[in-house]
Write a protein that holds these residues in place. Sequence first.
Motif, PDB file in Angstrom:
ATOM      1  N   TRP A   1       0.824  -1.210   0.000  1.00 36.37           N
ATOM      2  CA  TRP A   1       0.000   0.000   0.000  1.00 36.37           C
ATOM      3  C   TRP A   1       0.857   1.258   0.000  1.00 36.37           C
ATOM      4  CZ3 TRP A   1      -5.006  -0.635  -0.940  1.00 36.37           C
ATOM      5  CH2 TRP A   1      -5.573  -1.868  -0.653  1.00 36.37           C
ATOM      6  N   PHE A   2       1.906   1.279   0.814  1.00 36.35           N
ATOM      7  CA  PHE A   2       2.752   2.464   0.876  1.00 36.35           C
ATOM      8  C   PHE A   2       3.573   2.624  -0.394  1.00 36.35           C
ATOM      9  CE2 PHE A   2       2.437   4.434   5.068  1.00 36.35           C
ATOM     10  CZ  PHE A   2       1.640   3.510   5.732  1.00 36.35           C
ATOM     11  N   ARG A   3       4.024   1.528  -1.016  1.00 35.59           N
ATOM     12  CA  ARG A   3       4.766   1.631  -2.274  1.00 35.59           C
ATOM     13  C   ARG A   3       3.887   2.179  -3.388  1.00 35.59           C
ATOM     14  NH1 ARG A   3       7.292  -4.443  -2.013  1.00 35.59           N
ATOM     15  NH2 ARG A   3       9.177  -3.996  -0.828  1.00 35.59           N
ATOM     16  N   SER A   4       2.585   1.862  -3.319  1.00 38.16           N
ATOM     17  CA  SER A   4       1.655   2.305  -4.354  1.00 38.16           C
ATOM     18  C   SER A   4       1.130   3.716  -4.103  1.00 38.16           C
ATOM     19  CB  SER A   4       0.469   1.331  -4.449  1.00 38.16           C
ATOM     20  OG  SER A   4       0.908   0.033  -4.739  1.00 38.16           O
ATOM     21  N   GLY A   5       1.581   4.344  -3.021  1.00 42.67           N
ATOM     22  CA  GLY A   5       1.098   5.685  -2.714  1.00 42.67           C
ATOM     23  C   GLY A   5      -0.215   5.695  -1.977  1.00 42.67           C
ATOM     24  N   PHE A   6      -0.640   4.510  -1.437  1.00 40.83           N
ATOM     25  CA  PHE A   6      -1.917   4.426  -0.732  1.00 40.83           C
ATOM     26  C   PHE A   6      -1.732   4.190   0.761  1.00 40.83           C
ATOM     27  CE2 PHE A   6      -5.215   4.650  -3.922  1.00 40.83           C
ATOM     28  CZ  PHE A   6      -4.503   4.462  -5.091  1.00 40.83           C
ATOM     29  N   ALA A  56      -1.696   5.215   4.580  1.00 44.34           N
ATOM     30  CA  ALA A  56      -2.680   6.117   5.175  1.00 44.34           C
ATOM     31  C   ALA A  56      -2.484   6.258   6.677  1.00 44.34           C
ATOM     32  CB  ALA A  56      -4.096   5.617   4.895  1.00 44.34           C
ATOM     33  N   VAL A  57      -2.955   7.383   7.182  1.00 41.87           N
ATOM     34  CA  VAL A  57      -3.112   7.583   8.620  1.00 41.87           C
ATOM     35  C   VAL A  57      -4.458   6.976   8.998  1.00 41.87           C
ATOM     36  CG1 VAL A  57      -3.413   9.296  10.438  1.00 41.87           C
ATOM     37  CG2 VAL A  57      -1.708   9.658   8.639  1.00 41.87           C
ATOM     38  N   LEU A  58      -4.472   6.187  10.069  1.00 42.86           N
ATOM     39  CA  LEU A  58      -5.692   5.507  10.489  1.00 42.86           C
ATOM     40  C   LEU A  58      -6.393   6.341  11.551  1.00 42.86           C
ATOM     41  CD1 LEU A  58      -4.358   1.838  10.732  1.00 42.86           C
ATOM     42  CD2 LEU A  58      -5.310   3.047   8.756  1.00 42.86           C
ATOM     43  N   PRO A  73       4.534   9.946  -0.610  1.00 38.84           N
ATOM     44  CA  PRO A  73       3.889  10.764   0.413  1.00 38.84           C
ATOM     45  C   PRO A  73       2.698  10.018   1.014  1.00 38.84           C
ATOM     46  CG  PRO A  73       3.228  11.506  -1.770  1.00 38.84           C
ATOM     47  CD  PRO A  73       4.296  10.462  -1.974  1.00 38.84           C
ATOM     48  N   VAL A  74       2.367  10.342   2.249  1.00 41.12           N
ATOM     49  CA  VAL A  74       1.201   9.756   2.905  1.00 41.12           C
ATOM     50  C   VAL A  74       0.145  10.851   2.992  1.00 41.12           C
ATOM     51  CG1 VAL A  74       0.325   8.679   5.012  1.00 41.12           C
ATOM     52  CG2 VAL A  74       2.621   8.124   4.181  1.00 41.12           C
ATOM     53  N   LEU A  75      -0.849  10.763   2.122  1.00 37.12           N
ATOM     54  CA  LEU A  75      -1.834  11.830   1.995  1.00 37.12           C
ATOM     55  C   LEU A  75      -3.231  11.398   2.429  1.00 37.12           C
ATOM     56  CD1 LEU A  75      -0.757  13.050  -1.576  1.00 37.12           C
ATOM     57  CD2 LEU A  75      -0.010  13.941   0.636  1.00 37.12           C
ATOM     58  N   LEU A  76      -3.430  10.097   2.626  1.00 36.91           N
ATOM     59  CA  LEU A  76      -4.767   9.590   2.912  1.00 36.91           C
ATOM     60  C   LEU A  76      -4.998   9.442   4.414  1.00 36.91           C
ATOM     61  CD1 LEU A  76      -4.974   6.773   0.199  1.00 36.91           C
ATOM     62  CD2 LEU A  76      -5.724   9.154   0.018  1.00 36.91           C
ATOM     63  N   ARG A  77      -6.271   9.504   4.777  1.00 33.16           N
ATOM     64  CA  ARG A  77      -6.690   9.260   6.157  1.00 33.16           C
ATOM     65  C   ARG A  77      -7.906   8.334   6.086  1.00 33.16           C
ATOM     66  NH1 ARG A  77      -5.483  11.881  10.885  1.00 33.16           N
ATOM     67  NH2 ARG A  77      -4.480  13.548   9.714  1.00 33.16           N
ATOM     68  N   VAL A  78      -7.838   7.198   6.777  1.00 31.13           N
ATOM     69  CA  VAL A  78      -8.883   6.179   6.677  1.00 31.13           C
ATOM     70  C   VAL A  78      -9.586   6.025   8.019  1.00 31.13           C
ATOM     71  CG1 VAL A  78      -9.386   3.760   6.176  1.00 31.13           C
ATOM     72  CG2 VAL A  78      -7.586   4.951   4.910  1.00 31.13           C
ATOM     73  N   PRO A  79     -10.920   6.201   8.066  1.00 33.99           N
ATOM     74  CA  PRO A  79     -11.656   5.970   9.315  1.00 33.99           C
ATOM     75  C   PRO A  79     -11.823   4.469   9.589  1.00 33.99           C
ATOM     76  CG  PRO A  79     -13.157   6.620   7.559  1.00 33.99           C
ATOM     77  CD  PRO A  79     -11.771   6.729   6.988  1.00 33.99           C
ATOM     78  N   LYS A  80     -12.341   4.151  10.761  1.00 34.57           N
ATOM     79  CA  LYS A  80     -12.419   2.752  11.186  1.00 34.57           C
ATOM     80  C   LYS A  80     -13.429   1.945  10.367  1.00 34.57           C
ATOM     81  CE  LYS A  80     -12.473   1.857  15.601  1.00 34.57           C
ATOM     82  NZ  LYS A  80     -12.915   1.658  17.007  1.00 34.57           N
ATOM     83  N   LEU A  81     -14.584   2.508  10.045  1.00 35.51           N
ATOM     84  CA  LEU A  81     -15.663   1.731   9.432  1.00 35.51           C
ATOM     85  C   LEU A  81     -15.254   1.051   8.127  1.00 35.51           C
ATOM     86  CD1 LEU A  81     -18.543   0.729   9.487  1.00 35.51           C
ATOM     87  CD2 LEU A  81     -19.264   2.882   8.409  1.00 35.51           C
ATOM     88  N   PRO A  82     -14.630   1.773   7.157  1.00 34.34           N
ATOM     89  CA  PRO A  82     -14.253   1.081   5.919  1.00 34.34           C
ATOM     90  C   PRO A  82     -13.272  -0.069   6.168  1.00 34.34           C
ATOM     91  CG  PRO A  82     -14.165   3.450   5.608  1.00 34.34           C
ATOM     92  CD  PRO A  82     -14.359   3.218   7.066  1.00 34.34           C
ATOM     93  N   LEU A  83     -12.312   0.141   7.076  1.00 40.51           N
ATOM     94  CA  LEU A  83     -11.357  -0.934   7.369  1.00 40.51           C
ATOM     95  C   LEU A  83     -12.053  -2.112   8.016  1.00 40.51           C
ATOM     96  CD1 LEU A  83      -8.058   0.687   8.679  1.00 40.51           C
ATOM     97  CD2 LEU A  83      -8.496  -0.375   6.481  1.00 40.51           C
ATOM     98  N   ARG A  84     -13.009  -1.854   8.866  1.00 39.38           N
ATOM     99  CA  ARG A  84     -13.722  -2.960   9.509  1.00 39.38           C
ATOM    100  C   ARG A  84     -14.545  -3.741   8.491  1.00 39.38           C
ATOM    101  NH1 ARG A  84     -15.203  -4.814  14.536  1.00 39.38           N
ATOM    102  NH2 ARG A  84     -17.193  -5.915  14.574  1.00 39.38           N
ATOM    103  N   LEU A  85     -15.119  -3.044   7.516  1.00 42.31           N
ATOM    104  CA  LEU A  85     -15.888  -3.734   6.478  1.00 42.31           C
ATOM    105  C   LEU A  85     -14.992  -4.646   5.649  1.00 42.31           C
ATOM    106  CD1 LEU A  85     -18.221  -0.845   5.258  1.00 42.31           C
ATOM    107  CD2 LEU A  85     -18.858  -2.829   6.654  1.00 42.31           C
ATOM    108  N   VAL A  86     -13.749  -4.211   5.405  1.00 37.95           N
ATOM    109  CA  VAL A  86     -12.825  -4.992   4.573  1.00 37.95           C
ATOM    110  C   VAL A  86     -12.159  -6.095   5.366  1.00 37.95           C
ATOM    111  CG1 VAL A  86     -10.719  -4.885   3.183  1.00 37.95           C
ATOM    112  CG2 VAL A  86     -12.436  -3.075   2.990  1.00 37.95           C
TER     113      VAL A  86
END
Length: 627
Positions: free
Chosen positions: A192-197, A199-201, A257-270
């Motif tokens: 994920w980090f190599r692909s630019g994805f 994120a801050v959780l 760069p780390v530009l994304l911020r991911v909330p808990k709900l999407p991660l829990r769904l995945v």
Amino acid sequence: MRIVVIGGTGSIGRRLVPALLARGDHVSLVTRRPRDARRQCEGLHRGKTGLLEIVPGDCQFPGPWQASINGSDAVVHLAGASVAARRWTSSYRDLIERSRVESTHQVVSAIEDAQLRPPTFVCASATGYYGDTGDEPATERFPAGKGFLADLCVRWEGEARRVEAFGVRVIRARIGIVLDEDGPALQAMLPWFRSGFGAVLGSGRQFMPWIHHRDCIDALLRCIDRRTLLGPVNITAPEPCEQRVFAKALGKAAGRPVLLRVPKLPLRLVYGPIANEAFRSQRAVPKALVDDGMAFAAGSIEQAFDLLLEEESEREARLTGRAATPRWDRSATKAAASLPKPGRPPARPRLLVVSAEGFIADADSRPRPGVREAVRAASSFGCAVVVATERASTAAAWLLADPLLHPVAIVSNGAVLWNEREGATVHLERIEQPTLAAVVLAVRRAAPDVAIVYEGDRWAASDGELPAGLAAIIGALTLRVGTNELPPKPVARLHIVGPPEVVAAARAAVETPFWRERKIALFSHGATRLVVTSPLVDRAVAAQRIARRLGASRNEVMALVGSLDDLGLADWCGFSVATTDAPDAVRRLVGATVGEDSEHRPPAAGDARSDGGNDPLLQAVQRFVRP
């Protein structure tokens, strides 16, 4: 000393066993996969004064393996199903719990029954014991928290403490996140980090208890040797960091760069309930180790990643004979700079991903004569065979016809996972609609005469005729769209076809605003065709999805590669093999080559042979998959 290591083929055990041998210890390695252990440990004792003994046995059940504990100087118990290996279903949660509590029960029973009990028992636990500590530093005296992992650790450690009644020194090693490029934590995060994805959780303010693998092994050795250490010992770095700091440091090491911020709900769904653990704050500190005088190689997270990069550089220099300064920003266009693979599979292959362009189809797009025999042989060895191809599912039926192949295939270069038996798409990585519209507009403006073909799930669309040769890749056109219209269905791939100068103009129009910003991925097929996909499309990413379904680790995945589309696959898999006529960039990434110009082992007596006996796929199976 004679040290019994249980679970020594895991990510920590693979580091601990060589360290014990290097200092002259006799290691009895208990494993339920002795063949894999022998292959993994092959040559470890050479040049070392210690001795290595492989002891077959499943530590979840009583058996002859328990006799190895009698008369030993220490037992180190590291066995347990990986917490981060897959989604936490109810059955996998049971496996996580059973593999730790039941195995510890059997180890403790063996210690109790031994005539000569080992004086020291080091049992792995985890910082999950503390639950969510917030901002409060958690030393070894901090009480147990709440949650699945906390409850598990309490039961786990409770089993280990039973032998204290017999005068055995018990160390409950509460290990944090071990930073090791070959370990499960970084293997899960790096793509994920190599692909630019990366994120801050959530807020990113939750603390992460991490430790560099060198310090982890040093701490375990100290637990074995020093009688001043007793009871719970936090094996973490002295400076736990917030997750946002960790993400920034990993992104810097990966060159993204780390530009994304991911909330808990999407991660829990995945990912299921395991996502909750990523948002718990555990500010565990190694008070016992610090008080005992341990010096840490990596005290800060920045030092840890600098050290990992130095190790990678030293390893490449050792293997290639030239200095290197590698970074973790490996992608399909930079894969040739990554480390060479070992000369043998590091573990018994459970998943074999085969590039159709390199190993299955001949120059006339017909199956090679030895393919069926090779697939049959690999299946008989317990290895699932998955085909990876640039072709869409509508044009790949002849490649997927063998019933012994794994039902799920990687088609459309990884944009689609296709189940040929059920005639259904398992996963489709779509191009986001706004991005697709912007890309098409940019291409039309820069190269109005280019042909644009949209490819989706079992369909293809264009505003004109299908360019010559493309039908063999994606099948026939099934939809018509206007020049300024987009298809009404999700698009997996966008094909841009035309003369070289026209395609070059189209590439220049999308490269900077879209590809460099990691909004798309680009695949070049000669000078006359450019393919646009989602940035997550790669055969390696698709292989990871299948491996997770099979429960196979990276080291248990082997790839047979032969084209530039296979660069990511060759780079990610635990072991990879190329044809002798593969591009140089591909051959630089693999551990071996097969084909007419390579030496290959002749078949053993009784092997089934056909006219495909010199087939590269059959050669690879005979050399590297056969037990």
